[in-house]
Design a protein around this motif. Structure first.
Motif, PDB file in Angstrom:
ATOM      1  N   GLY A 128     -12.832   8.838 -19.189  1.00 19.65           N
ATOM      2  CA  GLY A 128     -12.705   8.101 -17.933  1.00 19.65           C
ATOM      3  C   GLY A 128     -11.280   8.042 -17.429  1.00 19.65           C
ATOM      4  O   GLY A 128     -10.337   8.443 -18.097  1.00 19.65           O
ATOM      5  N   PHE A 129     -11.151   7.518 -16.219  1.00 17.14           N
ATOM      6  CA  PHE A 129      -9.837   7.309 -15.617  1.00 17.14           C
ATOM      7  C   PHE A 129     -10.006   6.324 -14.480  1.00 17.14           C
ATOM      8  O   PHE A 129     -10.940   6.448 -13.681  1.00 17.14           O
ATOM      9  CB  PHE A 129      -9.266   8.639 -15.110  1.00 17.14           C
ATOM     10  N   GLY A 130      -9.122   5.337 -14.398  1.00 19.06           N
ATOM     11  CA  GLY A 130      -9.226   4.287 -13.396  1.00 19.06           C
ATOM     12  C   GLY A 130      -9.262   4.787 -11.969  1.00 19.06           C
ATOM     13  O   GLY A 130      -9.879   4.184 -11.101  1.00 19.06           O
ATOM     14  N   GLY A 131      -8.606   5.902 -11.697  1.00 17.84           N
ATOM     15  CA  GLY A 131      -8.589   6.454 -10.348  1.00 17.84           C
ATOM     16  C   GLY A 131      -9.679   7.471 -10.102  1.00 17.84           C
ATOM     17  O   GLY A 131      -9.742   8.060  -9.022  1.00 17.84           O
ATOM     18  N   GLY A 153     -12.033   4.925  -7.455  1.00 23.48           N
ATOM     19  CA  GLY A 153     -12.345   5.059  -8.873  1.00 23.48           C
ATOM     20  C   GLY A 153     -13.013   3.815  -9.419  1.00 23.48           C
ATOM     21  O   GLY A 153     -13.275   2.842  -8.709  1.00 23.48           O
ATOM     22  N   ARG A 154     -13.256   3.829 -10.727  1.00 20.53           N
ATOM     23  CA  ARG A 154     -14.013   2.740 -11.344  1.00 20.53           C
ATOM     24  C   ARG A 154     -13.280   1.409 -11.340  1.00 20.53           C
ATOM     25  O   ARG A 154     -13.888   0.360 -11.404  1.00 20.53           O
ATOM     26  CB  ARG A 154     -14.441   3.117 -12.758  1.00 20.53           C
ATOM     27  N   ARG A 155     -11.953   1.442 -11.287  1.00 20.85           N
ATOM     28  CA  ARG A 155     -11.194   0.195 -11.275  1.00 20.85           C
ATOM     29  C   ARG A 155     -10.445   0.012  -9.961  1.00 20.85           C
ATOM     30  O   ARG A 155      -9.393  -0.613  -9.913  1.00 20.85           O
ATOM     31  CB  ARG A 155     -10.192   0.181 -12.435  1.00 20.85           C
ATOM     32  N   GLY A 156     -10.976   0.574  -8.891  1.00 23.96           N
ATOM     33  CA  GLY A 156     -10.296   0.512  -7.606  1.00 23.96           C
ATOM     34  C   GLY A 156      -9.986  -0.912  -7.181  1.00 23.96           C
ATOM     35  O   GLY A 156     -10.766  -1.831  -7.384  1.00 23.96           O
ATOM     36  N   THR A 157      -8.812  -1.084  -6.603  1.00 21.84           N
ATOM     37  CA  THR A 157      -8.378  -2.393  -6.138  1.00 21.84           C
ATOM     38  C   THR A 157      -8.369  -2.392  -4.610  1.00 21.84           C
ATOM     39  O   THR A 157      -8.348  -1.340  -3.984  1.00 21.84           O
ATOM     40  CB  THR A 157      -6.985  -2.736  -6.713  1.00 21.84           C
ATOM     41  N   LYS A 158      -8.376  -3.552  -4.025  1.00 18.32           N
ATOM     42  CA  LYS A 158      -8.379  -3.653  -2.564  1.00 18.32           C
ATOM     43  C   LYS A 158      -6.995  -3.368  -1.999  1.00 18.32           C
ATOM     44  O   LYS A 158      -5.980  -3.647  -2.618  1.00 18.32           O
ATOM     45  CB  LYS A 158      -8.794  -5.060  -2.139  1.00 18.32           C
ATOM     46  N   THR A 159      -6.975  -2.826  -0.800  1.00 17.15           N
ATOM     47  CA  THR A 159      -5.726  -2.598  -0.100  1.00 17.15           C
ATOM     48  C   THR A 159      -5.142  -3.946   0.309  1.00 17.15           C
ATOM     49  O   THR A 159      -5.831  -4.782   0.880  1.00 17.15           O
ATOM     50  CB  THR A 159      -5.971  -1.743   1.156  1.00 17.15           C
ATOM     51  N   PHE A 165       0.851  -1.180   0.000  1.00 12.22           N
ATOM     52  CA  PHE A 165       0.000   0.000   0.000  1.00 12.22           C
ATOM     53  C   PHE A 165       0.888   1.231   0.000  1.00 12.22           C
ATOM     54  O   PHE A 165       1.915   1.259   0.663  1.00 12.22           O
ATOM     55  CB  PHE A 165      -0.845  -0.072   1.274  1.00 12.22           C
ATOM     56  N   SER A 166       0.508   2.249  -0.766  1.00 11.26           N
ATOM     57  CA  SER A 166       1.276   3.485  -0.797  1.00 11.26           C
ATOM     58  C   SER A 166       0.319   4.671  -0.891  1.00 11.26           C
ATOM     59  O   SER A 166      -0.584   4.665  -1.715  1.00 11.26           O
ATOM     60  CB  SER A 166       2.220   3.486  -2.006  1.00 11.26           C
ATOM     61  N   GLY A 190      -4.723   9.995  -3.785  1.00 10.78           N
ATOM     62  CA  GLY A 190      -5.404   8.811  -3.282  1.00 10.78           C
ATOM     63  C   GLY A 190      -4.450   7.673  -2.990  1.00 10.78           C
ATOM     64  O   GLY A 190      -3.264   7.720  -3.307  1.00 10.78           O
ATOM     65  N   SER A 191      -5.005   6.635  -2.394  1.00  7.05           N
ATOM     66  CA  SER A 191      -4.206   5.470  -2.039  1.00  7.05           C
ATOM     67  C   SER A 191      -3.907   4.629  -3.277  1.00  7.05           C
ATOM     68  O   SER A 191      -4.749   4.483  -4.155  1.00  7.05           O
ATOM     69  CB  SER A 191      -4.958   4.618  -1.019  1.00  7.05           C
ATOM     70  N   LEU A 192      -2.699   4.075  -3.320  1.00  5.74           N
ATOM     71  CA  LEU A 192      -2.254   3.249  -4.436  1.00  5.74           C
ATOM     72  C   LEU A 192      -1.830   1.885  -3.920  1.00  5.74           C
ATOM     73  O   LEU A 192      -1.385   1.745  -2.778  1.00  5.74           O
ATOM     74  CB  LEU A 192      -1.060   3.900  -5.146  1.00  5.74           C
ATOM     75  N   VAL A 193      -1.942   0.887  -4.786  1.00  3.58           N
ATOM     76  CA  VAL A 193      -1.418  -0.440  -4.486  1.00  3.58           C
ATOM     77  C   VAL A 193      -0.353  -0.754  -5.532  1.00  3.58           C
ATOM     78  O   VAL A 193      -0.609  -0.715  -6.734  1.00  3.58           O
ATOM     79  CB  VAL A 193      -2.530  -1.512  -4.512  1.00  3.58           C
ATOM     80  N   LEU A 194       0.852  -1.022  -5.068  1.00  6.85           N
ATOM     81  CA  LEU A 194       1.970  -1.402  -5.932  1.00  6.85           C
ATOM     82  C   LEU A 194       2.098  -2.912  -5.889  1.00  6.85           C
ATOM     83  O   LEU A 194       1.996  -3.514  -4.816  1.00  6.85           O
ATOM     84  CB  LEU A 194       3.263  -0.746  -5.448  1.00  6.85           C
ATOM     85  N   GLU A 195       2.348  -3.514  -7.049  1.00  4.84           N
ATOM     86  CA  GLU A 195       2.403  -4.982  -7.110  1.00  4.84           C
ATOM     87  C   GLU A 195       3.606  -5.432  -7.935  1.00  4.84           C
ATOM     88  O   GLU A 195       3.946  -4.816  -8.940  1.00  4.84           O
ATOM     89  CB  GLU A 195       1.107  -5.495  -7.734  1.00  4.84           C
ATOM     90  N   SER A 196       4.219  -6.519  -7.497  1.00  7.53           N
ATOM     91  CA  SER A 196       5.354  -7.105  -8.195  1.00  7.53           C
ATOM     92  C   SER A 196       5.268  -8.625  -8.112  1.00  7.53           C
ATOM     93  O   SER A 196       4.746  -9.162  -7.144  1.00  7.53           O
ATOM     94  CB  SER A 196       6.664  -6.628  -7.569  1.00  7.53           C
ATOM     95  N   LYS A 197       5.800  -9.280  -9.127  1.00  6.43           N
ATOM     96  CA  LYS A 197       5.889 -10.747  -9.100  1.00  6.43           C
ATOM     97  C   LYS A 197       7.170 -11.202  -8.421  1.00  6.43           C
ATOM     98  O   LYS A 197       7.192 -12.187  -7.716  1.00  6.43           O
ATOM     99  CB  LYS A 197       5.899 -11.299 -10.529  1.00  6.43           C
ATOM    100  N   ASP A 198       8.252 -10.480  -8.695  1.00  8.43           N
ATOM    101  CA  ASP A 198       9.569 -10.946  -8.248  1.00  8.43           C
ATOM    102  C   ASP A 198      10.268 -10.002  -7.275  1.00  8.43           C
ATOM    103  O   ASP A 198      11.386 -10.269  -6.860  1.00  8.43           O
ATOM    104  CB  ASP A 198      10.467 -11.184  -9.469  1.00  8.43           C
ATOM    105  N   GLY A 199       9.647  -8.889  -6.935  1.00  4.99           N
ATOM    106  CA  GLY A 199      10.275  -7.923  -6.033  1.00  4.99           C
ATOM    107  C   GLY A 199      11.299  -7.051  -6.713  1.00  4.99           C
ATOM    108  O   GLY A 199      11.881  -6.167  -6.083  1.00  4.99           O
ATOM    109  N   GLU A 200      11.516  -7.260  -8.011  1.00  6.50           N
ATOM    110  CA  GLU A 200      12.508  -6.485  -8.741  1.00  6.50           C
ATOM    111  C   GLU A 200      11.903  -5.645  -9.853  1.00  6.50           C
ATOM    112  O   GLU A 200      12.512  -4.687 -10.310  1.00  6.50           O
ATOM    113  CB  GLU A 200      13.577  -7.414  -9.316  1.00  6.50           C
ATOM    114  N   ARG A 201      10.724  -6.028 -10.340  1.00  5.74           N
ATOM    115  CA  ARG A 201      10.055  -5.292 -11.422  1.00  5.74           C
ATOM    116  C   ARG A 201       8.629  -4.991 -11.001  1.00  5.74           C
ATOM    117  O   ARG A 201       7.968  -5.823 -10.380  1.00  5.74           O
ATOM    118  CB  ARG A 201      10.065  -6.110 -12.717  1.00  5.74           C
ATOM    119  N   LEU A 202       8.162  -3.799 -11.355  1.00  7.60           N
ATOM    120  CA  LEU A 202       6.832  -3.366 -10.962  1.00  7.60           C
ATOM    121  C   LEU A 202       5.802  -3.839 -11.988  1.00  7.60           C
ATOM    122  O   LEU A 202       5.910  -3.542 -13.169  1.00  7.60           O
ATOM    123  CB  LEU A 202       6.792  -1.838 -10.847  1.00  7.60           C
ATOM    124  N   ARG A 203       4.819  -4.570 -11.509  1.00  6.43           N
ATOM    125  CA  ARG A 203       3.757  -5.092 -12.375  1.00  6.43           C
ATOM    126  C   ARG A 203       2.601  -4.120 -12.465  1.00  6.43           C
ATOM    127  O   ARG A 203       1.992  -3.947 -13.511  1.00  6.43           O
ATOM    128  CB  ARG A 203       3.261  -6.436 -11.860  1.00  6.43           C
TER     129      ARG A 203
END
Length: 198
Positions: free
Chosen positions: A146-149, A32-38, A6-7, A12-25
């Motif tokens: 539109g905008f996801g956020g 917003g309309r595409r809000g993701t869960k914390t 969480f960031s 607004g609040s953002l969720v950062l996600e990575s598969k390997d901890g080295e690259r940002l997915r």
């Protein structure tokens, strides 16, 4: 396995996600309309990419102009979506373009005609909001679309970049061509009619 953190940000609040901890997915809004869960805090939440992404975002919100290429990105999408996101990443800070303009660039890069409608779907699926600047894409008539956020976040991002956007039920940006060609639009002022402002 995906790791999410969480960031907070000024829009607004953002969720950062990575598969390997080295690259940002992904970098997704929680609103917003595409809000993701914390996300839940995880053991790998201190992976290097999250520090790099937070630093990039802090510099962006401080008015600097960090380049998306500074971050190791790993968005997942179709070949078409990836081609659209590559064009978005090249939109200059402080400028807006139309979906038609993006479609022309993608068509040139792929060697075949591309519709603005197809581009709109790919723009809406952008998993790296703010970093891959889909907020810089507006309708041909200057509408925010539109905008996801959420549109408030889109207006805030554009204003942070120095683009004056009218607020109200029917935004009508006054546009002039930028140095990048007649299809690249930059909003330069807002209407003087205070009834159009919030």
């Amino acid at each position: 396995m995906f790791t999410s953190v969480f960031s907070e940000s000024p829009v607004g609040s953002l969720v950062l996600e990575s598969k390997d901890g080295e690259r940002l997915r992904s970098c997704l809004f929680t609103t917003g309309r595409r809000g993701t869960k914390t996300p839940e805090t995880s053991q790998r939440s201190h992976a290097p990419i999250f520090g790099q992404a937070r630093d990039w975002l802090a510099r962006y919100f401080a008015g600097e102009r960090p380049n998306p290429a500074e971050l190791p990105l790993d968005p997942e999408g179709t070949a078409f979506q990836l081609s659209v996101w590559a064009v978005l990443a090249a939109i200059p800070y402080g400028e807006t373009v139309t979906y038609g303009w993006v479609a022309e660039r993608v068509g040139e890069n792929r060697g075949k005609r591309t519709s603005a409608r197809a581009v709109g779907g790919a723009v809406g699926a952008n998993p790296l909001g703010i970093i891959i600047p889909c907020h810089r894409v507006i309708g041909a008539n200057g509408s925010l679309t539109g905008f996801g956020g959420g549109l408030e976040a889109k207006v805030a991002l554009l204003e942070l970049e120095g683009i004056a956007m009218p607020r109200g039920p029917r935004p009508e940006a006054i546009e002039t061509p930028s140095k990048n060609g007649p299809d690249v639009l930059i909003a330069t002022e807002t209407p003087r009619n205070s009834a159009q402002m919030l």
